[in-house]
Design a protein around this motif. Structure first.
Motif, short mmCIF file in Angstrom:
data_model
loop_
_atom_site.label_atom_id
_atom_site.label_comp_id
_atom_site.label_asym_id
_atom_site.label_seq_id
_atom_site.Cartn_x
_atom_site.Cartn_y
_atom_site.Cartn_z
N LEU A 416 -5.37 -1.85 -13.87
CA LEU A 416 -6.13 -1.43 -12.69
C LEU A 416 -5.36 -1.88 -11.46
N LYS A 417 -4.78 -0.87 -10.78
CA LYS A 417 -3.85 -1.18 -9.68
C LYS A 417 -4.58 -1.62 -8.42
N GLY A 418 -3.90 -2.39 -7.62
CA GLY A 418 -4.46 -2.81 -6.35
C GLY A 418 -3.70 -4.02 -5.84
N ALA A 419 -4.25 -4.66 -4.82
CA ALA A 419 -3.60 -5.85 -4.28
C ALA A 419 -3.56 -6.95 -5.33
N ARG A 420 -4.57 -7.00 -6.18
CA ARG A 420 -4.60 -7.95 -7.29
C ARG A 420 -4.72 -7.14 -8.58
N THR A 421 -3.62 -6.55 -8.98
CA THR A 421 -3.64 -5.72 -10.19
C THR A 421 -4.16 -6.52 -11.38
N ALA A 422 -5.07 -5.90 -12.13
CA ALA A 422 -5.66 -6.56 -13.30
C ALA A 422 -5.34 -5.73 -14.53
N SER A 447 1.52 -10.25 -4.83
CA SER A 447 2.10 -8.93 -4.58
C SER A 447 2.31 -8.81 -3.07
N THR A 448 2.48 -7.63 -2.59
CA THR A 448 2.65 -7.44 -1.15
C THR A 448 2.11 -6.07 -0.75
N ALA A 449 1.51 -6.05 0.43
CA ALA A 449 0.97 -4.79 0.93
C ALA A 449 2.09 -3.79 1.24
N ALA A 450 3.35 -4.27 1.17
CA ALA A 450 4.48 -3.33 1.32
C ALA A 450 4.41 -2.24 0.25
N LEU A 451 3.73 -2.53 -0.86
CA LEU A 451 3.64 -1.54 -1.94
C LEU A 451 2.57 -0.48 -1.68
N ALA A 452 1.77 -0.70 -0.64
CA ALA A 452 0.73 0.29 -0.33
C ALA A 452 1.42 1.47 0.35
N GLY A 454 2.92 5.65 -0.68
CA GLY A 454 2.99 6.74 -1.67
C GLY A 454 4.26 6.63 -2.51
N GLY A 455 4.10 6.67 -3.81
CA GLY A 455 5.24 6.67 -4.71
C GLY A 455 5.51 5.35 -5.40
N SER A 456 4.94 4.22 -4.89
CA SER A 456 5.22 2.94 -5.59
C SER A 456 4.66 2.97 -6.99
N GLY A 457 3.52 3.64 -7.16
CA GLY A 457 2.89 3.70 -8.48
C GLY A 457 3.71 4.55 -9.45
N ASP A 458 4.41 5.55 -8.94
CA ASP A 458 5.23 6.39 -9.83
C ASP A 458 6.38 5.56 -10.42
N1 LIG Z 1 -2.25 -3.93 -0.55
C1 LIG Z 1 -1.51 -4.00 -1.66
N2 LIG Z 1 -1.01 -5.18 -2.06
C2 LIG Z 1 -0.27 -5.25 -3.16
N3 LIG Z 1 0.06 -4.21 -3.96
C3 LIG Z 1 -0.41 -3.02 -3.62
C4 LIG Z 1 -1.22 -2.85 -2.47
N4 LIG Z 1 -1.54 -1.53 -2.38
C5 LIG Z 1 -0.96 -0.93 -3.44
N5 LIG Z 1 -0.28 -1.81 -4.19
C6 LIG Z 1 0.47 -1.51 -5.42
O1 LIG Z 1 1.25 -0.35 -5.18
C7 LIG Z 1 1.18 0.57 -6.26
C8 LIG Z 1 0.52 1.85 -5.74
O2 LIG Z 1 0.31 2.74 -6.79
P1 LIG Z 1 -0.53 4.09 -6.60
O3 LIG Z 1 -1.84 3.78 -5.99
O4 LIG Z 1 -0.53 4.77 -7.92
O5 LIG Z 1 0.33 4.89 -5.55
P2 LIG Z 1 1.18 6.22 -5.74
O6 LIG Z 1 0.38 7.13 -6.62
O7 LIG Z 1 1.31 6.77 -4.35
O8 LIG Z 1 2.48 5.88 -6.32
C9 LIG Z 1 0.39 -0.15 -7.34
O9 LIG Z 1 1.27 -0.86 -8.17
C10 LIG Z 1 -0.46 -1.14 -6.56
O10 LIG Z 1 -0.85 -2.26 -7.31
#
Ligand SMILES: Nc1ncnc2c1ncn2[C@@H]1O[C@H](COP(=O)(O)OP(=O)(O)O)[C@@H](O)[C@H]1O
Ligand SMILES: NC(=O)C1=CN([C@@H]2O[C@H](COP(=O)(O)OP(=O)(O)OC[C@H]3O[C@@H](n4cnc5c(N)ncnc54)[C@H](OP(=O)(O)O)[C@@H]3O)[C@@H](O)[C@H]2O)[C@@H](O)CC1
Ligand SMILES: [K+]
Length: 524
Positions: A416-422, A447-452, A454-458
């Motif tokens: 489950l993706k997010g700032a605190r992925t579980a 983690s870091t909000a730098a990952l927020a 488009g495309g980091s999840g891909d």
């Molecule tokens: N605020 C945040 N802090 C840390 N990690 C984040 C944050 N926002 C998104 N991420 C991470 O960035 C990635 C985003 O993936 P996703 O939502 O599928 O984006 P996309 O579909 O655009 O690639 C995930 O790994 C998520 O955990």
């Protein structure tokens, strides 16, 4: 596994463990003294006397306040200029005597406004004993401190944060640094608390393993992923000197559409970084030249297209060739019945993005029938929006509880993706038919909000696919990829700021990060 450094506990579990320690003979006052000396030591390392000369202490009525008062005394003895603010008149006995002693040493007890010229504030208003909304003088103190530009070190929890849920109870301190005491508190590792905790560290105080074990038992559900340990244990993946490319795994990516071509490239770059032996990429026919230009080392399979440029159907493929399949990045919702087809394959399967949305369209009954009956691992990588589309009846359930229920229903590993992925996985030890609702959940703490972006999840999806293809279990692949992805991003933030971690740069730096990585893990 190191219980003390990895278990995440509720306040009542922490209290029960402390009670065992006290029953075994440790005096409460001695434990407070020990803990507070450790806090003082860490504070001194983080905030040396120059330039942090003037220190304001906020002491509440409970033992969090008691800890703060012992810290006040020690900092006074170090020669710092210490002032104490106590918003509440009553105190627990131990807290009261430390207050009296501090007074006897001549440490001034001042009004809130008098802390405004301090170089550092120590927040000991509330710890895990907070059980109701903060109002009155407590709330005024918190809001005032938050309006100042003074660094705040919070003891155990930022005051006002609920120890189990992580939400602000009315209001909460926005800490610069939080020193969590003993075991990781559940709330500190929640999404809700992330804006409040600043840099988070744990201060252990030698809790006997047997006391932790006695309270948590063998089926404790919540664990913190240890960044250093996981990466050093699992990466880089060793290969035999006489390895053949087909020994290193063959991953099939089913990705891309005319609309979302880039997602297919990003997933491929993530997969490549894992060193997977062979990479096949199924894309709509018209994307084939683009993919070959970007990933010349891949076998690109052109698929028939819908009028909108999505994959209409997959050609006849020999599934046995692939050690894993990852499907969904950039697929678009126009793609044909691919997900159904892939669920019926015998290969480990990852579904991401539109792969998840297409799965959701199959409906709960079919999802819960088909996924548990797959013959190999399934990994789902939703963010919360995708999760709610997949499991609409869990929308109102608390995030981690919802994750556990979804894992038990689908028998899939869910990240489950997010700032605190579980990450939660079906139990390794229990037979499938006997699978309990309380699967283990692993939290990525950093983690870091730098990952927020488009495309980091891909990129992440491609990485997990590459690790699955190389034989990692679903749970390990999800955990290792999550850590590697987030730690590389944190390292890049130091060089490029939060603005500079675009997915291509991220993918290109996954391998440089592994070179001498312990020095690159950004300490918080
Ligand atoms: N605020 C945040 N802090 C840390 N990690 C984040 C944050 N926002 C998104 N991420 C991470 O960035 C990635 C985003 O993936 P996703 O939502 O599928 O984006 P996309 O579909 O655009 O690639 C995930 O790994 C998520 O955990
Ligand atoms: N046991 C030990 O030796 C160890 C303890 N440790 C330390 O102790 C901390 C836990 O201590 P704790 O249990 O005394 O609770 P804590 O969070 O300080 O105070 C809460 C107090 O405030 C009150 N209160 C609650 N809500 C309120 C509100 N909204 N507004 C106003 N008041 C409110 C409530 O009292 P009440 O008013 O309900 O009588 C309660 O007494 C822990 O976080 C750690 O720092 C560790 O060092 C390990 C060793
Ligand atoms: K606190």
């Amino acid at each position: 596994m190191n219980l003390a450094s990895q278990a995440i506990v509720t306040a009542s579990q922490m209290q029960a463990i402390e009670t065992l320690i006290f029953q075994a003979g440790m005096p409460v006052a001695s434990l407070m003294e020990k803990v507070a000396l450790k806090i003082t030591q860490r504070l001194t390392e983080l905030y040396p006397p120059e330039p942090y000369k003037r220190i304001g202490i906020l002491a509440g009525s409970g033992h969090n306040g008691g800890d703060a008062l012992v810290v006040a005394r020690e900092l006074h003895h170090q020669g710092r200029q210490v002032k104490i603010y106590q918003p509440f008149t009553k105190s627990k006995p131990l807290t009261r005597v430390h207050g009296c002693y501090a007074q006897s040493l001549g440490i001034p007890f001042v009004a809130l406004a008098d802390l405004g010229d301090c170089d550092l504030l120590v927040d000991g208003l509330f710890g895990f004993g907070l059980d109701r909304d903060v109002i009155g003088d407590g709330a005024i103190a918190i809001d005032t401190i938050n309006s100042w530009q003074i660094p705040v070190l919070s003891i155990d929890l930022p005051s006002g944060i609920h120890s189990d849920r992580g939400n602000a109870m009315g209001t909460a301190i926005r800490a610069t640094h939080t020193l969590c005491l003993g075991l990781w508190k559940r709330g500190l590792l929640s999404e809700a608390a992330s804006p409040y905790i600043g840099n988070l560290e744990r201060i252990g105080f030698d809790i006997p393993e047997k006391s932790i074990q006695e309270i948590l038992g063998d089926r404790h559900p919540l664990w913190r992923i240890d960044p250093l340990e996981v990466i050093s244990d699992r990466l880089p993946i060793a290969r035999s000197a006489i390895a053949h490319k087909y020994d290193i795994g063959h991953l099939l990516l089913v990705v891309g559409s005319e609309r979302y071509g880039g997602a297919a490239i990003l997933a491929a770059l993530g997969a490549k970084a894992t060193g997977v032996g062979m990479l096949s990429i199924a894309v709509p026919h018209s994307l084939k030249p683009l993919m070959l230009a970007q990933v010349p080392d891949a076998l690109v399979i052109g698929c028939t297209e819908t009028p909108s440029g999505a994959i209409a159907s997959l050609p006849d493929l020999d599934w046995q060739k692939y050690q894993a399949i990852a499907c969904g990045c950039g697929l678009s919702l126009d793609a044909g019945q691919i997900v159904e087809q892939l669920i019926n394959s015998e290969q480990p399967l990852l579904l991401d993005a539109d792969g998840l949305n297409m799965l959701a369209a199959m409906g709960k009954v079919r999802i819960n029938q088909q996924l548990p009956n797959r013959n190999s691992a399934t990994v789902l990588t939703p963010h919360w929006g995708e999760f709610c589309r997949l499991f609409p009846d869990l929308r109102e359930v608390e995030r981690l509880a919802a994750l556990q229920i979804a894992v038990s229903q689908t028998q899939s590993t869910i990240l489950l993706k997010g700032a605190r992925t579980a990450i939660a996985s079906p139990s390794d030890t229990m037979p499938r038919s006997n699978f309990p609702a309380d699967s283990q959940v692993w939290i990525n703490p950093e983690s870091t909000a730098a990952l927020a972006r488009g495309g980091s999840g891909d990129v992440l999806a491609g990485m997990i696919g590459g690790l699955l293809a190389q034989g990692m279990t679903a749970k390990d692949a999800a955990i290792v990829a999550t850590l590697w992805h987030s730690q590389t991003a944190r390292w890049l933030v130091r060089q490029r700021t939060e603005m500079g971690v675009d997915p291509v740069t991220l993918a290109q730096n996954l391998l440089p990060f592994l070179q001498d990585y312990p020095s690159k893990i950004v300490k918080t």
